[in-house]
Design a protein around this motif. Structure first.
Motif: not given
Length: 168
Positions: A144-166
């Motif tokens: 999902c991260v790879a797709n969102m970054a269109n293959g241009k991400h600088k870090h190899r994210w693995c596993g589930r991630l959750v993004v929150i904001a406040w």
């Protein structure tokens, strides 16, 4: 409203989701690929998924096997005790579970308070919550991260991630 991309005042709100705003066609075009992944979800999320408790708030879940982020209800402010509410298969009842897993995932969080290009401070904090044990626990690369970054991400994210904001 401020532009989601460049932070300029008097931006026009997205008429579908009302979660993003743009000051120009250039900024809208720059954010279009990512925005289209969540726009319709934002527009219908609350109607389709009623808030499970007064303390719950929305978050964006990025599953390793998915190409598209998913909105979920989250409760808690400390990444060690976050709970995600997903709609269960039977009787449409919420199912609550620890967001990174109950197998000692060594949870970690990266907080962002400014936008990098162009540089400006955000009026909110964005936090990326992730399994810090992914190097040795066999977590899959997060597609999902790879797709969102269109293959241009600088870090190899693995596993589930959750993004929150406040706010703040």
């Amino acid at each position: 409203l401020r532009c989601t991309v460049c932070n300029i005042n008097n931006a026009a709100e997205c008429s579908v989701c009302k979660s993003a705003a743009y000051c120009s066609e250039k900024c809208k075009k720059e954010d279009e690929r990512l925005h289209l992944m969540v726009c319709k979800q934002f527009a219908t999320f609350v109607d389709k998924n009623p808030r499970p408790s007064e303390k719950a708030f929305t978050a964006i879940k990025l599953e390793p096997e998915s190409k598209v982020p998913e909105l979920v209800w989250v409760q808690g402010r400390n990444y060690n005790d976050f709970k995600i509410f997903e709609m269960g298969a039977s009787f449409n009842q919420p199912v609550k579970y620890t967001f990174l897993g109950d197998d000692n995932p060594r949870p970690n969080e990266v907080r962002i308070t400014s936008h990098s290009t162009p540089k400006f401070d955000l009026d909110h904090t964005v936090a990326f919550n992730f399994r810090d044990a992914f190097f040795y626990d066999g977590s899959k690369t997060n597609e999902c991260v790879a797709n969102m970054a269109n293959g241009k991400h600088k870090h190899r994210w693995c596993g589930r991630l959750v993004v929150i904001a406040w706010p703040g």
